[in-house]
Design an enzyme around this catalytic site. Structure first.
Site, mmCIF file in Angstrom:
data_model
loop_
_atom_site.group_PDB
_atom_site.id
_atom_site.type_symbol
_atom_site.label_atom_id
_atom_site.label_comp_id
_atom_site.label_asym_id
_atom_site.label_seq_id
_atom_site.Cartn_x
_atom_site.Cartn_y
_atom_site.Cartn_z
ATOM 1 N N GLY A 239 0.769 -1.236 0.000
ATOM 2 C CA GLY A 239 0.000 0.000 0.000
ATOM 3 C C GLY A 239 0.799 1.285 0.000
ATOM 4 O O GLY A 239 0.219 2.371 -0.014
ATOM 5 N N GLU A 289 4.327 -6.325 1.754
ATOM 6 C CA GLU A 289 3.794 -6.790 0.462
ATOM 7 C C GLU A 289 3.633 -5.635 -0.516
ATOM 8 O O GLU A 289 2.530 -5.355 -0.985
ATOM 9 C CB GLU A 289 2.433 -7.459 0.680
ATOM 10 C CG GLU A 289 2.416 -8.581 1.690
ATOM 11 C CD GLU A 289 1.010 -8.917 2.178
ATOM 12 O OE1 GLU A 289 0.038 -8.249 1.756
ATOM 13 O OE2 GLU A 289 0.881 -9.835 2.989
ATOM 14 N N PRO A 290 4.707 -4.945 -0.842
ATOM 15 C CA PRO A 290 4.563 -3.795 -1.741
ATOM 16 C C PRO A 290 4.434 -4.225 -3.199
ATOM 17 O O PRO A 290 5.135 -5.125 -3.648
ATOM 18 C CB PRO A 290 5.877 -3.047 -1.536
ATOM 19 C CG PRO A 290 6.856 -4.143 -1.259
ATOM 20 C CD PRO A 290 6.104 -5.212 -0.493
ATOM 21 N N GLY A 291 3.541 -3.602 -3.916
ATOM 22 C CA GLY A 291 3.434 -3.811 -5.352
ATOM 23 C C GLY A 291 3.760 -2.514 -6.071
ATOM 24 O O GLY A 291 4.810 -2.346 -6.685
ATOM 25 N N ARG A 292 2.841 -1.565 -5.928
ATOM 26 C CA ARG A 292 2.950 -0.279 -6.619
ATOM 27 C C ARG A 292 4.293 0.411 -6.364
ATOM 28 O O ARG A 292 4.909 0.952 -7.283
ATOM 29 C CB ARG A 292 1.823 0.628 -6.157
ATOM 30 C CG ARG A 292 1.652 1.911 -6.952
ATOM 31 C CD ARG A 292 0.621 2.824 -6.297
ATOM 32 N NE ARG A 292 -0.608 2.155 -5.957
ATOM 33 C CZ ARG A 292 -1.659 2.033 -6.781
ATOM 34 N NH1 ARG A 292 -1.619 2.575 -7.972
ATOM 35 N NH2 ARG A 292 -2.754 1.391 -6.401
ATOM 36 N N ARG A 328 -6.431 2.556 -15.399
ATOM 37 C CA ARG A 328 -6.456 3.258 -14.109
ATOM 38 C C ARG A 328 -7.297 4.537 -14.114
ATOM 39 O O ARG A 328 -8.064 4.757 -13.183
ATOM 40 C CB ARG A 328 -5.030 3.554 -13.619
ATOM 41 C CG ARG A 328 -4.251 2.291 -13.217
ATOM 42 C CD ARG A 328 -2.953 2.631 -12.511
ATOM 43 N NE ARG A 328 -3.195 3.297 -11.251
ATOM 44 C CZ ARG A 328 -3.146 4.599 -11.058
ATOM 45 N NH1 ARG A 328 -2.807 5.409 -12.031
ATOM 46 N NH2 ARG A 328 -3.422 5.105 -9.890
ATOM 47 N N CYS A 358 -14.740 2.573 -27.655
ATOM 48 C CA CYS A 358 -16.106 3.091 -27.701
ATOM 49 C C CYS A 358 -16.708 3.181 -26.302
ATOM 50 O O CYS A 358 -17.616 2.425 -25.945
ATOM 51 C CB CYS A 358 -16.952 2.220 -28.620
ATOM 52 S SG CYS A 358 -16.248 2.166 -30.260
ATOM 53 N N TYR A 387 -0.201 -1.924 -12.112
ATOM 54 C CA TYR A 387 -1.622 -1.987 -12.459
ATOM 55 C C TYR A 387 -1.860 -1.383 -13.848
ATOM 56 O O TYR A 387 -2.866 -0.739 -14.095
ATOM 57 C CB TYR A 387 -2.481 -1.315 -11.368
ATOM 58 C CG TYR A 387 -2.173 -1.902 -9.993
ATOM 59 C CD1 TYR A 387 -2.565 -3.199 -9.684
ATOM 60 C CD2 TYR A 387 -1.444 -1.187 -9.048
ATOM 61 C CE1 TYR A 387 -2.244 -3.760 -8.456
ATOM 62 C CE2 TYR A 387 -1.115 -1.747 -7.814
ATOM 63 C CZ TYR A 387 -1.535 -3.033 -7.529
ATOM 64 O OH TYR A 387 -1.199 -3.593 -6.323
HETATM 65 C C1 LIG Z 1 -2.805 -5.565 -3.782
HETATM 66 C C2 LIG Z 1 -2.239 -6.070 -2.526
HETATM 67 C C3 LIG Z 1 -0.969 -5.657 -2.118
HETATM 68 C C4 LIG Z 1 -0.148 -4.638 -2.873
HETATM 69 O O1 LIG Z 1 -0.675 -3.364 -2.810
HETATM 70 P P1 LIG Z 1 0.188 -2.116 -3.354
HETATM 71 O O2 LIG Z 1 -0.672 -0.952 -3.101
HETATM 72 O O3 LIG Z 1 0.437 -2.347 -4.794
HETATM 73 O O4 LIG Z 1 1.447 -2.078 -2.564
HETATM 74 C C5 LIG Z 1 -0.458 -6.200 -0.965
HETATM 75 N N1 LIG Z 1 -1.158 -7.102 -0.217
HETATM 76 C C6 LIG Z 1 -2.388 -7.513 -0.585
HETATM 77 C C7 LIG Z 1 -3.085 -8.513 0.241
HETATM 78 C C8 LIG Z 1 -2.969 -7.014 -1.740
HETATM 79 O O5 LIG Z 1 -4.185 -7.417 -2.112
#
Ligand SMILES: *Cc1c(COP(=O)(O)O)cnc(C)c1O
Length: 428
Positions: A239, A289-292, A328, A358, A387
């Protein structure tokens, strides 16, 4: 955004000219800076360096095999949300024993696959799911490692579609009931090993405050679970927000002046400094758990301007990327800076940049002052590494774009552009 800057009048990703990439590979085209991805991963890993921890990259943000391979080589963990993502991680050389499996609706085939691969933990989101996990594990004659996701009921102050830690969200078990869920599981579920505790309050958080609030609220619970059931880890989720109203390495171009009041980056050093003192005495392994944060600012989507259309009240720049390539803005009002690849002059124009799909929701900006780029020119939609491609679809029967991974002066196609035959593969 690191890894992206104007040089000799042209926008570069590391040492690669984006104009040349667009000419060679066509548009729309995703381009990622490999060294930016690695830098973000290493900075986060370092910020938590003094405690037992693991950074588990959230695969759903960008699951290209070559991106996963970069992180697997760093011995990263992976947070997955489907059997398909586990398959990708394994193909990319990632370690299943470092995988956590999140999500509210895991199926039997997915659970069986993950059990057979020996993942680190199932992060379950309800007592019903925990019982189901126990049943599947019993059928296979194995013990399933598990953590329950706590919903701490704190406001992440982010867009409502990506807020996950309030009691009205579908995610996790309510803070007030979760201790009982662990107690019943310890008594009744012989094929589940309670290995940890998990939470994730939302995505694109731009302040450290909600993280602090959640950690402070949940820490006593984590301690209780450790003392009572011997759990070994606490995942505090992902997050971490990034700056979408971005500045380039070489300084902020003047047309990016319109930052919202008060927007400033949540630095990873601040995140570490605020959270570490609240975590280090717990004696638990801390998972992130970082993604973004890892991939968001490491990617752009290149698109070519097709037409300038003059409506009665507006000017539209029609480009060859659409919401099927980058959803997005349409899905949750996501903001992307728009930068002409050829460094623009002083002329500005208030325009809508729209795609060919469209749908009226198919736009990348509305009424925005931009440099006056012309049909034929290539522009970059910035901060599109997370994303972006993963949410792309074939809507309007458009082939998926290609993806390029840059390392210094080398650019590699890490996913080919789909062909028309790919579009109908599997159909009869
Ligand atoms: C989507 C998700 C993340 C990653 O979130 P980011 O905002 O991309 O860091 C981590 N943990 C869980 C359980 C998620 O669903």
């Amino acid at each position: 955004m690191h890894g992206f800057a104007y040089r000799h009048g042209s926008l570069h990703c590391e040492d690669v000219d984006l104009q040349a990439l667009a000419e060679e590979h066509g548009t729309p085209l995703y381009v990622y800076s490999g060294n930016t991805i690695l830098d973000h991963y290493r900075r986060l890993d370092k910020a938590l360096g003094s405690i037992d921890h693991e950074v588990a990259y959230a695969v759903k943000a960008n699951s290209n095999l070559s991106v996963l391979k970069l992180l697997a080589a760093e011995h990263a963990g992976f947070d997955i949300v489907s059997g398909g993502e586990l398959f990708r991680v394994i193909k990319a050389g990632g370690d299943p024993a470092k995988c956590t499996f999140a999500g509210v609706g895991k199926t039997r085939p997915e659970i069986e696959y993950a059990l057979k691969q020996g993942i680190y933990s199932f992060n379950v989101e309800s007592e019903e799911e925990l019982r189901y996990l126990n049943e599947v594990a019993a059928d296979l004659g194995v013990i399933a490692p598990a953590a329950v996701r706590v919903n701490p009921n704190v406001d992440a102050k982010t867009h409502k579609y990506i807020s996950t830690g309030k009691s009205g969200n579908k995610f996790g078990v309510d803070f007030d009931y979760i201790a009982d869920v662990y107690a019943r599981a310890a008594r009744e579920l012989a094929h589940v090993k309670l290995r940890g505790l998990q939470m994730h309050i939302g995505s694109q958080l731009t302040s450290v405050k909600p993280f602090v609030e959640a950690v402070e609220k949940v820490a006593p619970l984590a301690t209780h679970l450790k003392n009572t059931y011997g759990i070994e880890f606490w995942s505090i989720g992902g997050g971490i927000g990034i700056v979408y109203h971005s500045s380039l390495e070489s300084g902020s171009p003047s047309w990016w002046a319109a930052k919202p009041e008060g927007e400033r980056p949540l630095t990873i050093e601040e995140y570490g400094a605020e959270l570490l003192p609240r975590l280090q005495h717990l004696g638990l392994k801390i998972l992130l758990e970082p993604g973004r944060y890892i991939v968001g600012n490491a990617g752009v989507l290149l698109t070519r301007c097709l037409f300038e259309k003059h409506g009665t009240t507006k000017t539209f720049k029609v480009v060859d990327a659409g919401m099927n390539d980058l959803i997005r803005p349409a899905l949750y009002e996501g903001h992307h800076e728009i930068a002409p690849v050829k460094e623009p002059g002083e002329a500005r124009r208030k325009v809508d940049v729209v795609g060919p799909i469209c749908e009226s929701g198919d736009f990348f900006c509305q009424d925005r002052e931009l440099p006056d780029f012309q049909p034929g020119e290539v522009v970059a939609l910035m901060s599109a590494g997370a994303y972006g491609f993963v949410m792309a679809s074939n809507y309007n029967s458009r082939p998926l774009p290609a993806e390029i991974l840059v390392d210094g002066s080398t650019a590699k196609v890490v996913r080919k552009r789909q062909t028309l035959d790919d579009l109908i593969a599997g159909e009869v």
